[in-house]
Design a protein around this motif. Structure first.
Motif, PDB file in Angstrom:
ATOM      1  N   MET A   1      -4.790  -4.033   2.256  1.00 11.04           N
ATOM      2  CA  MET A   1      -4.435  -3.067   1.380  1.00 11.04           C
ATOM      3  C   MET A   1      -3.287  -3.488   0.808  1.00 11.04           C
ATOM      4  N   ASP A   2      -2.581  -3.924   1.443  1.00 15.98           N
ATOM      5  CA  ASP A   2      -1.150  -4.314   0.487  1.00 15.98           C
ATOM      6  C   ASP A   2      -1.367  -5.205  -0.656  1.00 15.98           C
TER       7      ASP A   2
ATOM      8  N   TRP B   1      -8.491   3.121  -5.829  1.00 18.66           N
ATOM      9  CA  TRP B   1      -7.829   3.040  -4.469  1.00 18.66           C
ATOM     10  C   TRP B   1      -8.625   4.120  -3.788  1.00 18.66           C
TER      11      TRP B   1
ATOM     12  N   ALA C   1      -3.169  -3.368  -3.400  1.00 14.88           N
ATOM     13  CA  ALA C   1      -2.401  -2.561  -4.121  1.00 14.88           C
ATOM     14  C   ALA C   1      -1.373  -3.250  -5.331  1.00 14.88           C
TER      15      ALA C   1
ATOM     16  N   HIS D   1       0.668  -1.211   0.169  1.00 12.15           N
ATOM     17  CA  HIS D   1       0.006   0.031  -0.014  1.00 12.15           C
ATOM     18  C   HIS D   1       0.948   1.277  -0.062  1.00 12.15           C
TER      19      HIS D   1
END
Ligand code: SF4
Length: 130
Positions: free
Chosen positions: A73-74, A108, A77, A7
């Protein structure tokens, strides 16, 4: 070599604030990245996380579920950027990708920025990519 988790490969194009010493670290990492230092994509905490006052005992304690949410989130992303942990990237290439594939920042913002505590800090910057 800068090591960044998923992220941060997106958020650090917009985020310029945060509590100290996080803010100073963020600005330092961005400067190194902009100067061309190579970035290795990593899983889990990176050098930005370890400078954050909310990082305790190896995990993010910003909110009760922060660690889980940040790992999600990582993943998202890396999916959006089509990258994997271990890959080496350049900041300028990431920036070009965000500027040319508008879907990345739109997704995002919709999924994360709209409800993020740092929205006010980042809004001016991410608006330029929409
Ligand atoms: S508003 Fe939050 S999720 Fe969006 S770029 Fe900033 S720090 Fe990241």
């Amino acid at each position: 070599m800068i090591k960044l988790r998923g992220h941060h490969l997106i958020c650090l194009h917009f985020f310029r604030n945060g509590p100290e010493p996080l803010r100073t670290k963020v600005l330092e990492v961005i400067q190194r990245a902009e100067q061309g230092e190579e970035i290795e994509v990593v899983e889990g905490p990176d050098e930005v996380c370890t400078s954050c006052p909310y990082f305790k005992n190896g995990v993010c304690t910003f909110t009760e579920n922060a660690e889980e949410e940040i790992r999600e989130m990582d993943k998202k992303a890396l999916e959006l950027l089509n990258l994997k942990p271990g890959t080496k990237v350049k900041w300028s290439d990431l920036k070009t990708k965000l500027q040319t594939d508008k879907n990345i920042v739109r997704t995002w913002v919709e999924e994360y920025c709209s409800t993020c505590d740092f929205k006010e800090t980042c809004e001016k910057e991410y608006s330029k990519y929409l």
